[in-house]
Enzyme design. Sequence first.
Site, PDB file in Angstrom:
ATOM      1  N   LYS A   1       5.282  -9.662   9.417  1.00 34.38           N
ATOM      2  CA  LYS A   1       4.692  -8.810  10.464  1.00 34.38           C
ATOM      3  C   LYS A   1       3.176  -9.002  10.460  1.00 34.38           C
ATOM      4  O   LYS A   1       2.550  -9.092  11.498  1.00 34.38           O
ATOM      5  CB  LYS A   1       5.034  -7.338  10.241  1.00 34.38           C
ATOM      6  CG  LYS A   1       4.437  -6.461  11.331  1.00 34.38           C
ATOM      7  CD  LYS A   1       4.921  -5.056  11.276  1.00 34.38           C
ATOM      8  CE  LYS A   1       4.247  -4.254  10.193  1.00 34.38           C
ATOM      9  NZ  LYS A   1       2.817  -3.969  10.464  1.00 34.38           N
ATOM     10  N   ASP A   2       2.608  -9.091   9.249  1.00 37.56           N
ATOM     11  CA  ASP A   2       1.171  -9.362   9.120  1.00 37.56           C
ATOM     12  C   ASP A   2       1.006 -10.871   8.970  1.00 37.56           C
ATOM     13  O   ASP A   2       0.582 -11.360   7.916  1.00 37.56           O
ATOM     14  CB  ASP A   2       0.620  -8.620   7.903  1.00 37.56           C
ATOM     15  CG  ASP A   2       0.758  -7.124   8.062  1.00 37.56           C
ATOM     16  OD1 ASP A   2       0.047  -6.544   8.886  1.00 37.56           O
ATOM     17  OD2 ASP A   2       1.615  -6.533   7.375  1.00 37.56           O
TER      18      ASP A   2
ATOM     19  N   SER B   1       6.849  -0.340   9.753  1.00 38.71           N
ATOM     20  CA  SER B   1       5.467  -0.267   9.274  1.00 38.71           C
ATOM     21  C   SER B   1       5.269   1.097   8.636  1.00 38.71           C
ATOM     22  O   SER B   1       5.863   2.085   9.086  1.00 38.71           O
ATOM     23  CB  SER B   1       4.514  -0.415  10.466  1.00 38.71           C
ATOM     24  OG  SER B   1       3.235   0.067  10.122  1.00 38.71           O
TER      25      SER B   1
ATOM     26  N   GLY C   1       5.285  -9.835   4.020  1.00 42.09           N
ATOM     27  CA  GLY C   1       6.038  -9.736   5.271  1.00 42.09           C
ATOM     28  C   GLY C   1       5.358 -10.525   6.386  1.00 42.09           C
ATOM     29  O   GLY C   1       4.128 -10.583   6.459  1.00 42.09           O
TER      30      GLY C   1
ATOM     31  N   MET D   1       0.849  -1.195   0.000  1.00 45.93           N
ATOM     32  CA  MET D   1       0.000   0.000   0.000  1.00 45.93           C
ATOM     33  C   MET D   1       0.884   1.246   0.000  1.00 45.93           C
ATOM     34  O   MET D   1       0.450   2.328   0.392  1.00 45.93           O
ATOM     35  CB  MET D   1      -0.936  -0.024   1.200  1.00 45.93           C
ATOM     36  CG  MET D   1      -1.894  -1.225   1.141  1.00 45.93           C
ATOM     37  SD  MET D   1      -3.449  -0.985   2.000  1.00 45.93           S
ATOM     38  CE  MET D   1      -2.876  -0.808   3.662  1.00 45.93           C
ATOM     39  N   GLY D   2       2.137   1.086  -0.411  1.00 49.19           N
ATOM     40  CA  GLY D   2       3.041   2.235  -0.510  1.00 49.19           C
ATOM     41  C   GLY D   2       3.628   2.638   0.823  1.00 49.19           C
ATOM     42  O   GLY D   2       3.628   1.851   1.767  1.00 49.19           O
TER      43      GLY D   2
ATOM     44  N   GLN E   1      -2.399 -12.176   8.028  1.00 46.14           N
ATOM     45  CA  GLN E   1      -2.649 -11.902   6.598  1.00 46.14           C
ATOM     46  C   GLN E   1      -1.934 -12.935   5.725  1.00 46.14           C
ATOM     47  O   GLN E   1      -2.497 -13.453   4.752  1.00 46.14           O
ATOM     48  CB  GLN E   1      -2.166 -10.498   6.257  1.00 46.14           C
ATOM     49  CG  GLN E   1      -2.120 -10.188   4.775  1.00 46.14           C
ATOM     50  CD  GLN E   1      -1.790  -8.739   4.482  1.00 46.14           C
ATOM     51  OE1 GLN E   1      -2.655  -7.893   4.549  1.00 46.14           O
ATOM     52  NE2 GLN E   1      -0.547  -8.438   4.143  1.00 46.14           N
TER      53      GLN E   1
ATOM     54  N   HIS F   1       9.713  -3.522   2.980  1.00 44.27           N
ATOM     55  CA  HIS F   1       9.201  -3.713   1.608  1.00 44.27           C
ATOM     56  C   HIS F   1      10.356  -3.942   0.631  1.00 44.27           C
ATOM     57  O   HIS F   1      10.267  -4.775  -0.270  1.00 44.27           O
ATOM     58  CB  HIS F   1       8.446  -2.462   1.133  1.00 44.27           C
ATOM     59  CG  HIS F   1       7.193  -2.164   1.886  1.00 44.27           C
ATOM     60  ND1 HIS F   1       7.031  -1.032   2.635  1.00 44.27           N
ATOM     61  CD2 HIS F   1       6.021  -2.841   1.970  1.00 44.27           C
ATOM     62  CE1 HIS F   1       5.824  -1.006   3.156  1.00 44.27           C
ATOM     63  NE2 HIS F   1       5.186  -2.098   2.770  1.00 44.27           N
TER      64      HIS F   1
ATOM     65  N   ARG G   1       2.779   2.818   8.978  1.00 41.62           N
ATOM     66  CA  ARG G   1       2.123   3.662   9.990  1.00 41.62           C
ATOM     67  C   ARG G   1       3.127   4.338  10.920  1.00 41.62           C
ATOM     68  O   ARG G   1       2.795   5.334  11.564  1.00 41.62           O
ATOM     69  CB  ARG G   1       1.132   2.840  10.814  1.00 41.62           C
ATOM     70  CG  ARG G   1      -0.125   2.473  10.038  1.00 41.62           C
ATOM     71  CD  ARG G   1      -1.180   1.867  10.949  1.00 41.62           C
ATOM     72  NE  ARG G   1      -2.422   1.661  10.238  1.00 41.62           N
ATOM     73  CZ  ARG G   1      -2.681   0.605   9.479  1.00 41.62           C
ATOM     74  NH1 ARG G   1      -1.770  -0.345   9.341  1.00 41.62           N
ATOM     75  NH2 ARG G   1      -3.847   0.488   8.860  1.00 41.62           N
TER      76      ARG G   1
HETATM   77  O1  PAF Z   1      -0.036  -5.726   3.666  1.00 38.33           O
HETATM   78  C1  PAF Z   1      -0.480  -4.825   2.913  1.00 38.33           C
HETATM   79  O2  PAF Z   1       0.171  -3.819   2.659  1.00 38.33           O
HETATM   80  C2  PAF Z   1      -1.867  -4.966   2.313  1.00 38.33           C
HETATM   81  O3  PAF Z   1      -2.729  -5.589   3.209  1.00 38.33           O
HETATM   82  C3  PAF Z   1      -1.877  -5.669   0.955  1.00 38.33           C
HETATM   83  C4  PAF Z   1      -1.418  -7.105   1.056  1.00 38.33           C
HETATM   84  C5  PAF Z   1      -0.992  -4.910  -0.017  1.00 38.33           C
HETATM   85  C6  PAF Z   1      -3.289  -5.669   0.372  1.00 38.33           C
HETATM   86  O4  PAF Z   1      -3.773  -4.380   0.211  1.00 38.33           O
END
Ligand code: PAF
Length: 282
Positions: free
Chosen positions: A151-152, A187, A149, A30-31, A155, A37, A189
């Site tokens: 960290k999530d 992160s 990653g 998400m940039g 996910q 990243h 954030r």
């Molecule tokens: O981890 C993220 O940045 C987002 O959840 C992802 C996987 C790019 C989906 O929008």
Amino acid sequence: MLVFNTQLELVSHLNAVSGKKTSVGFVPTMGALHAGHLSLLEQSIKNNAVSVISIFVNPTQFNNAEDLAKYPKTLEADIQKIKTVSDTIIVFAPSVDDIYHGNTVSQHFDFDGLEHQMEGRFRPGHFDGVGTIVKRLFEIVKPDNAYFGEKDFQQLQIVKKLVSKYKIPVKVIGCPIFREPNGLAMSSRNERLSSEERKNAAIIYKTMKQAKKLFANKSAKEVTKFVERTFQGNPDFELEYFQIADEATLLPCIRKSGSKKYRAFIAVFVNKIRLIDTISLN
Ligand code: PAF
């Protein structure tokens, strides 16, 4: 460096190169890119002939309008950072309309219960949004390998489940967490924290490491109490959850079993900014 803003342009370019039977690596983001990243991109570059990164702040995975509005958007700076890894990386930075065609809603998914724990419990609809965008991006990019990653971690498990349930031919690869020098997990954030908050947020990883040590001799319940007490004594932080869970099912650990792998998960608010972290316990 190639930057595409529409699926049509990206797909026609990828069709031309994948005709040559190249392997495509993909890093969805998400940039607001950071070293974590970039490490995913390095993995992708090392193992694939073509690497694609998507930069798309996906509205359907935000359950909090303020969090979405304040999510950092730094496309130009991101492109410069990507160039430091390689200028052969293809950037896909579409608009919301290009992805959702005026219907910005999530598909509903059943991830066999993985979606009901932790992040799913506190961010209703979040994993429907993640599932929707990751599935759509996989359909567009058609990667051989995709990098996420750890960290999530929840996910990551959910994306693996998505791929197995929908038989999507992509290998999902989890990559280690990158940390700031004080241990704070990197992160996007973190950019919203003041320098004082960023410094103090070291308590999160410090507490996670203490929890890991304690878990060798104590029950999950006792370790959880320790973490809750630590944050209760610190008014700058609001603990949303701390959970020790089975890595495979993400179900909370009630009684330890020698045959299972456990992991601790945490979500903490620092001045309304929500930070998460995780650590493997064995
Ligand atoms: O981890 C993220 O940045 C987002 O959840 C992802 C996987 C790019 C989906 O929008």
